[in-house]
Design an enzyme around this catalytic site. Structure first.
Site, PDB file in Angstrom:
ATOM      1  CD  GLN A 117     -62.980  63.894 106.905  1.00 16.78           C
ATOM      2  OE1 GLN A 117     -62.659  64.411 105.976  1.00 16.78           O
ATOM      3  NE2 GLN A 117     -63.036  62.601 106.509  1.00 16.78           N
ATOM      4  CG  HIS A 185     -60.733  65.554 102.157  1.00 13.99           C
ATOM      5  ND1 HIS A 185     -60.280  64.130 100.905  1.00 13.99           N
ATOM      6  CD2 HIS A 185     -60.762  63.868 102.517  1.00 13.99           C
ATOM      7  CE1 HIS A 185     -60.069  62.889 101.243  1.00 13.99           C
ATOM      8  NE2 HIS A 185     -60.181  63.209 102.167  1.00 13.99           N
ATOM      9  CD  GLU A 280     -47.363  62.630  98.796  1.00 19.23           C
ATOM     10  OE1 GLU A 280     -47.782  61.798  98.772  1.00 19.23           O
ATOM     11  OE2 GLU A 280     -47.011  63.928  98.281  1.00 19.23           O
ATOM     12  CE1 TYR A 290     -44.168  68.772  97.402  1.00 21.74           C
ATOM     13  CE2 TYR A 290     -44.683  70.199  96.418  1.00 21.74           C
ATOM     14  CZ  TYR A 290     -44.058  70.232  97.166  1.00 21.74           C
ATOM     15  OH  TYR A 290     -42.853  71.475  97.332  1.00 21.74           O
ATOM     16  CE1 TYR A 301     -59.158  55.334 103.192  1.00 19.97           C
ATOM     17  CE2 TYR A 301     -60.740  56.732 101.722  1.00 19.97           C
ATOM     18  CZ  TYR A 301     -59.131  56.558 102.612  1.00 19.97           C
ATOM     19  OH  TYR A 301     -58.838  57.551 103.172  1.00 19.97           O
TER      20      TYR A 301
END
Length: 413
Positions: A117, A185, A280, A290, A301
């Site tokens: 990623q 990420h 979210e 958060y 997953y």
């Protein structure tokens, strides 16, 4: 300023796309989401936190591909002359001309780690770009020894008559730490506050147990940062004087943030990837936790609970809104323009999983309605153009290319 809509003459597709509908009865229609949630036993913390209704009527949308056959893109920004500056995941920047064709890669882009990623991530023009030619961008930076992390660069963009150019005075102004030998990420989006300070979103690097550092203010994983344009902590940052915290942190307890925008009132909004369920929408406030990975909606997953499987805990903020199943958020804009008066002030969020735009109309800081504009492609970035049209960057998986799609109001004639 030239309006790109007037000069992109090589469009390759014209399609009328209505927002998805469920019912014609009443002022509001049921939620567009009908699939069962993965967190089957989970309940929202307040009414309207998920599965908001659709508005009473669809907004007719016509799509027009204005650039095709591009390398796999991650982000785009409009330049003052109406051309588009784009970043490719593999680590190149191009200027896309009025004809929809990319120029040669810009010189001076630093090396990126494009595995998994990673790659060249978001681009943001400085608020004074028209005078300074300054840009900022985030990228997965190789740190040596197989490690990497999200970093932010400030540079000057110099263009040439051939539709290309170079980055000059390239300076890494911020590095997420600690570095980590992973490929997931990284985040990341960049958004300017009204005073010119820069919000930087990152991820928590996904793996267990390092993702737990999202809860640790001494770590830069799973955070939103607020910095000055030289990379120093913004004045008033909540951890500025803390001995055991990174002073650039604005908020923490985040998973992987790939959507962010500062609204017309100067407030930061983000949408972050959840696990299997649990994407979210948040309005991140300074110093607030958060919750990830202690609390979350959705499941892992594998189908197992995340941690203790709880969705609330004292001292941890609830999301403004969440999705289960997920939308796969990437890219975000607030609509301001004349083309879509019904969407004035609404948030536009790219959907990688839902393969279209998610349109959120807000009232008093809450989601009033949610509608979908299907585009049959993974959406990586979203921008509102100088002409008031909406531009969506598509991507293909596994090394495929991208297109840029222009959305205007009305049905195909």
């Amino acid at each position: 300023m030239r309006h790109l809509a007037l000069s992109l003459a090589t469009a390759t597709m014209l399609t009328a796309v209505p927002a998805l509908a469920q019912s014609d009865n009443g002022d509001m229609r049921p939620s567009v989401v009908t699939a069962a949630p993965h967190g089957a036993d989970q309940q929202p913390a307040f009414e309207g936190q998920t599965r908001a209704p659709q508005p009473a009527e669809d907004v007719a949308v016509t799509t027009n591909v204005v650039a095709d056959g591009l390398p796999r893109l991650w982000s785009m920004e409009f330049l003052p002359d109406g051309r588009m500056l784009v970043a490719t995941k593999d680590g190149a920047m191009h200027i896309v001309g009025d004809d929809g064709e990319p120029g040669e890669p810009l010189a001076g882009v630093p090396e990126v780690d494009a595995a998994g990623q990673g790659g060249l991530l978001d681009i943001a023009l400085a608020p004074d770009f028209a005078e300074s030619n300054t840009i900022f961008f985030s990228f997965a930076e190789p740190r040596g020894g197989g490690e990497n992390g999200t970093s932010v660069v400030r540079a000057q963009l110099s263009t040439d008559d051939a539709g290309s150019g170079a980055l000059e005075d390239v300076t890494v102004i911020f590095q997420q730490t600690p570095a980590y030998a992973g490929d997931k990420h990284f985040g990341s989006r960049l958004a300017f506050a009204p005073n010119g300070e820069l919000f930087v979103t990152v991820g928590e690097r996904s793996d267990t147990p390092i993702r737990d550092q999202a809860q640790d203010p001494s770590s830069g994983l799973g955070k939103i940062f607020r910095i000055r344009q030289d990379g120093s902590p913004a004045e008033g940052s909540p951890f500025l004087d803390a001995a055991d915290a990174q002073p650039e942190i604005w908020s923490y307890g985040h998973r992987n943030l790939q959507s962010a925008v500062v609204d017309d009132e100067g407030q930061l909004w983000t949408v972050e990837h959840g696990p299997k369920g649990g994407d979210e929408l948040n309005r991140p406030e300074q110093g607030v936790n958060y919750g990830w990975p202690v609390i979350t909606y959705g499941v892992a997953y594998s189908g197992a609970p995340v941690g203790e499987g709880i969705t609330a805990q004292d001292g941890m903020e609830q999301p403004t809104y969440y999705w289960d199943p997920v939308i796969g958020p990437s890219g975000m804009a607030q609509y301001q323009g004349d083309e879509f008066p019904e969407w004035q002030g609404a948030f536009l969020v790219g959907g990688l999983v839902t393969q279209g735009l998610v349109v959120l109309r807000m009232e008093d800081g809450r989601v009033a309605t949610e509608e979908r504009v299907p585009l049959d492609a993974r959406i990586r970035d979203v921008k509102v153009g100088p002409d008031g049209a909406i531009y969506a960057v598509t991507e293909s998986r596994n090394g495929g290319g991208s297109t840029i799609v222009r959305l205007t109001a009305g049905s195909e004639s």
